[in-house]
Design a protein around this motif. Structure first.
Motif, short mmCIF file in Angstrom:
data_model
loop_
_atom_site.label_atom_id
_atom_site.label_comp_id
_atom_site.label_asym_id
_atom_site.label_seq_id
_atom_site.Cartn_x
_atom_site.Cartn_y
_atom_site.Cartn_z
N LEU A 1 0.78 -1.25 -0.13
CA LEU A 1 0.11 -0.11 -0.06
C LEU A 1 0.93 1.14 0.07
CD1 LEU A 1 -2.85 -1.11 2.49
CD2 LEU A 1 -2.96 -0.68 0.06
N ALA A 2 1.98 1.27 0.52
CA ALA A 2 2.77 2.27 0.70
C ALA A 2 3.52 2.64 -0.55
CB ALA A 2 3.91 2.31 2.06
N LEU A 3 4.05 1.70 -1.17
CA LEU A 3 4.58 1.90 -2.60
C LEU A 3 3.50 2.29 -3.65
CD1 LEU A 3 6.88 1.08 -4.55
CD2 LEU A 3 6.20 -1.13 -4.59
N THR A 4 2.30 1.66 -3.40
CA THR A 4 1.20 2.14 -4.46
C THR A 4 0.84 3.42 -4.14
OG1 THR A 4 0.40 -0.13 -4.53
CG2 THR A 4 -0.91 1.53 -5.18
N ALA A 5 0.90 3.81 -3.10
CA ALA A 5 0.38 5.42 -2.69
C ALA A 5 1.51 6.47 -3.23
CB ALA A 5 0.27 5.47 -1.25
N GLY A 6 3.04 5.88 -2.85
CA GLY A 6 3.88 6.67 -3.39
C GLY A 6 3.81 6.87 -4.87
N ALA A 7 3.88 5.82 -5.32
CA ALA A 7 3.79 5.74 -6.97
C ALA A 7 2.89 6.85 -7.58
CB ALA A 7 3.69 4.41 -7.51
N LEU A 8 1.63 6.61 -6.84
CA LEU A 8 0.36 7.48 -7.35
C LEU A 8 0.80 9.03 -6.90
CD1 LEU A 8 -2.61 7.73 -8.38
CD2 LEU A 8 -3.24 7.51 -6.04
N PHE A 9 1.17 9.55 -5.70
CA PHE A 9 1.39 10.70 -5.39
C PHE A 9 2.52 11.16 -6.28
CE2 PHE A 9 -0.23 9.70 -0.93
CZ PHE A 9 -1.55 10.33 -1.43
N GLY A 10 3.52 10.34 -6.74
CA GLY A 10 4.50 10.83 -7.58
C GLY A 10 4.06 11.13 -9.12
N ALA A 11 3.19 10.17 -9.50
CA ALA A 11 2.94 10.33 -10.76
C ALA A 11 1.95 11.79 -10.98
CB ALA A 11 1.92 9.09 -11.35
N VAL A 12 1.01 11.82 -9.85
CA VAL A 12 0.17 13.17 -10.04
C VAL A 12 1.06 14.44 -9.78
CG1 VAL A 12 -1.62 14.45 -8.66
CG2 VAL A 12 -1.98 11.86 -8.91
N ALA A 13 2.09 14.09 -8.77
CA ALA A 13 3.12 15.68 -8.93
C ALA A 13 3.77 15.81 -10.14
CB ALA A 13 3.82 15.17 -7.74
N ALA A 14 4.03 14.78 -10.88
CA ALA A 14 4.83 14.69 -12.21
C ALA A 14 3.83 15.62 -13.33
CB ALA A 14 5.21 13.54 -12.64
N LEU A 15 2.71 15.05 -12.96
CA LEU A 15 1.73 15.52 -14.10
C LEU A 15 1.40 17.10 -13.79
CD1 LEU A 15 -0.82 12.53 -14.44
CD2 LEU A 15 0.70 13.81 -16.51
N LEU A 16 1.34 17.36 -12.58
CA LEU A 16 0.94 18.75 -12.34
C LEU A 16 2.35 19.73 -12.47
CD1 LEU A 16 -1.19 18.08 -9.32
CD2 LEU A 16 -1.88 18.58 -11.44
N LEU A 17 3.40 19.21 -12.30
CA LEU A 17 4.58 20.16 -12.27
C LEU A 17 5.13 20.16 -13.81
CD1 LEU A 17 6.10 19.19 -8.98
CD2 LEU A 17 4.80 21.22 -9.56
N ALA A 18 4.67 19.46 -14.61
CA ALA A 18 5.05 19.44 -16.04
C ALA A 18 4.90 20.68 -16.66
CB ALA A 18 4.46 18.20 -16.84
N PRO A 19 5.78 20.92 -17.47
CA PRO A 19 5.85 22.27 -18.28
C PRO A 19 4.92 22.18 -19.57
CG PRO A 19 7.86 21.08 -19.06
CD PRO A 19 7.08 20.18 -17.71
N ALA A 20 3.50 21.98 -19.19
CA ALA A 20 2.60 21.82 -20.26
C ALA A 20 1.37 22.87 -19.81
CB ALA A 20 1.82 20.30 -20.26
N PRO A 21 0.77 23.19 -20.74
CA PRO A 21 -0.53 24.12 -20.37
C PRO A 21 -1.42 23.28 -19.77
CG PRO A 21 0.19 24.04 -22.82
CD PRO A 21 0.74 22.98 -22.42
N GLY A 22 -2.16 24.31 -18.76
CA GLY A 22 -3.10 23.33 -17.80
C GLY A 22 -4.25 22.90 -18.46
N SER A 23 -4.61 22.98 -19.60
CA SER A 23 -5.91 22.36 -20.31
C SER A 23 -5.18 21.22 -20.94
CB SER A 23 -6.39 23.35 -21.56
OG SER A 23 -5.53 23.54 -22.49
#
Length: 82
Positions: free
Chosen positions: A14-36
């Protein structure tokens, strides 16, 4: 002893899965792409994930039923369900 080992394994997974999920979301949100574009990617990911969860749930129900679809089990009064 086996129970504490099972709990430790479950916690680690569960800790590994949660960490991977949070990491993926952070990577998407911090990526240099337009918001839309990022929102579209997130929506697509959510739809794909929801479909995968539905498919896994169907497979789990089928495996749990022993491959019997729609068959009702009846208690015969003894040690078995038939």
């Amino acid at each position: 002893m086996a129970r504490s080992h099972d709990n430790a394994v479950t916690t680690a997974v569960l800790a590994l899965t949660a960490g991977a999920l949070f990491g993926a979301v952070a990577a998407l949100l911090l990526a240099p792409a337009p918001g839309s574009e990022t929102r579209k990617r997130l929506c697509g990911f959510q739809e794909d994930a929801a479909e995968r969860v539905r498919r896994y749930a169907r497979e789990a129900r089928l495996r749990a039923s022993g491959g019997r679809k729609g068959e009702d089990l009846h208690y015969d009064g003894g040690d078995a369900w038939i």
